[in-house]
Design a protein around this motif. Sequence first.
Motif, short mmCIF file in Angstrom:
data_model
loop_
_atom_site.label_atom_id
_atom_site.label_comp_id
_atom_site.label_asym_id
_atom_site.label_seq_id
_atom_site.Cartn_x
_atom_site.Cartn_y
_atom_site.Cartn_z
N ALA A 56 0.64 -1.31 0.32
CA ALA A 56 0.09 0.00 -0.28
C ALA A 56 1.06 1.32 0.08
CB ALA A 56 -1.15 0.02 1.04
N ALA A 57 2.22 1.46 0.82
CA ALA A 57 2.78 2.58 0.77
C ALA A 57 3.61 2.43 -0.75
CB ALA A 57 3.82 2.36 2.01
N ALA A 58 4.11 1.10 -1.59
CA ALA A 58 5.03 1.24 -2.47
C ALA A 58 3.28 2.63 -3.54
CB ALA A 58 5.56 0.51 -2.77
N TYR A 59 2.40 1.49 -3.00
CA TYR A 59 1.61 2.18 -4.14
C TYR A 59 1.30 3.56 -4.37
CZ TYR A 59 -2.11 1.64 -7.56
OH TYR A 59 -3.53 2.41 -8.11
N LEU A 60 0.96 4.15 -2.74
CA LEU A 60 1.34 5.56 -3.31
C LEU A 60 2.56 6.50 -3.46
CD1 LEU A 60 -0.60 5.41 0.49
CD2 LEU A 60 -1.81 6.43 -1.41
N PRO A 77 5.41 5.67 -9.12
CA PRO A 77 4.86 6.98 -10.67
C PRO A 77 3.87 6.25 -11.20
CG PRO A 77 6.88 6.02 -10.77
CD PRO A 77 6.79 5.25 -9.48
N LEU A 78 3.77 4.71 -10.89
CA LEU A 78 2.85 3.70 -12.28
C LEU A 78 1.54 4.08 -11.01
CD1 LEU A 78 5.34 1.73 -14.38
CD2 LEU A 78 4.48 4.40 -15.33
N ASP A 79 0.43 4.42 -12.18
CA ASP A 79 -0.46 4.38 -11.48
C ASP A 79 -1.51 3.16 -12.17
OD1 ASP A 79 -0.70 5.14 -8.84
OD2 ASP A 79 -1.39 7.15 -9.76
N LEU A 80 -2.75 2.04 -11.83
CA LEU A 80 -3.59 1.23 -12.63
C LEU A 80 -4.54 2.53 -13.79
CD1 LEU A 80 -5.42 -0.92 -9.96
CD2 LEU A 80 -3.32 -1.42 -11.91
N LEU A 81 -4.45 3.61 -13.45
CA LEU A 81 -5.61 4.29 -14.02
C LEU A 81 -4.48 6.06 -13.83
CD1 LEU A 81 -9.35 4.42 -13.17
CD2 LEU A 81 -8.43 4.01 -15.04
N PRO A 108 -8.80 13.70 -14.67
CA PRO A 108 -9.08 14.55 -13.55
C PRO A 108 -10.34 13.72 -12.50
CG PRO A 108 -9.25 15.54 -15.11
CD PRO A 108 -9.44 14.52 -15.71
N LEU A 109 -9.99 13.15 -11.48
CA LEU A 109 -10.20 12.25 -10.13
C LEU A 109 -10.46 10.61 -10.72
CD1 LEU A 109 -14.58 14.05 -9.64
CD2 LEU A 109 -12.29 14.25 -7.96
N ALA A 110 -11.00 10.74 -11.75
CA ALA A 110 -10.38 8.99 -11.94
C ALA A 110 -8.71 8.60 -11.21
CB ALA A 110 -11.00 8.56 -13.28
N GLU A 122 -6.00 5.25 -6.09
CA GLU A 122 -5.83 5.08 -4.41
C GLU A 122 -6.63 5.25 -3.34
OE1 GLU A 122 -4.37 7.95 -7.04
OE2 GLU A 122 -2.16 7.57 -6.87
N LEU A 123 -7.73 6.25 -3.76
CA LEU A 123 -8.77 5.44 -2.68
C LEU A 123 -9.85 4.10 -2.69
CD1 LEU A 123 -11.16 8.98 -3.01
CD2 LEU A 123 -9.50 8.27 -1.89
N VAL A 124 -9.10 3.25 -3.58
CA VAL A 124 -9.88 2.45 -3.77
C VAL A 124 -8.96 0.85 -3.07
CG1 VAL A 124 -11.14 0.36 -4.94
CG2 VAL A 124 -11.24 2.79 -4.78
N VAL A 125 -7.49 0.99 -3.93
CA VAL A 125 -6.57 0.03 -3.53
C VAL A 125 -5.91 0.29 -1.75
CG1 VAL A 125 -4.39 -1.09 -4.45
CG2 VAL A 125 -5.90 -0.23 -6.03
#
Length: 75
Positions: free
Chosen positions: A37-41, A44-48, A53-55, A60-63
């Motif tokens: 979780a800390a690494a995902y935050l 620099p690469l995200d699922l979206l 905007p917002l998406a 981050e708000l889900v994973v």
Amino acid sequence: MSWLLRLRRIPGALGVLWVALWDRRTPWRARLPAILAAAYLVWPLDLLPDVIPLAGWLDELVVVPLLLGLARRAM
């Protein structure tokens, strides 16, 4: 419990999580989701991508809460 009261509990929960990560008695099955979780935050690469905007913030708000919930259940 109202969402405002839950928001007030976040700093304390993060402190407990930080201590649990560094305590040798904490099992790896609880440490691993918290580390992910800390690494995902900070990764620099995200699922979206965040440029959407917002998406971009929704992942981050889900994973992150899902991973932290797994870590909490494993303790």
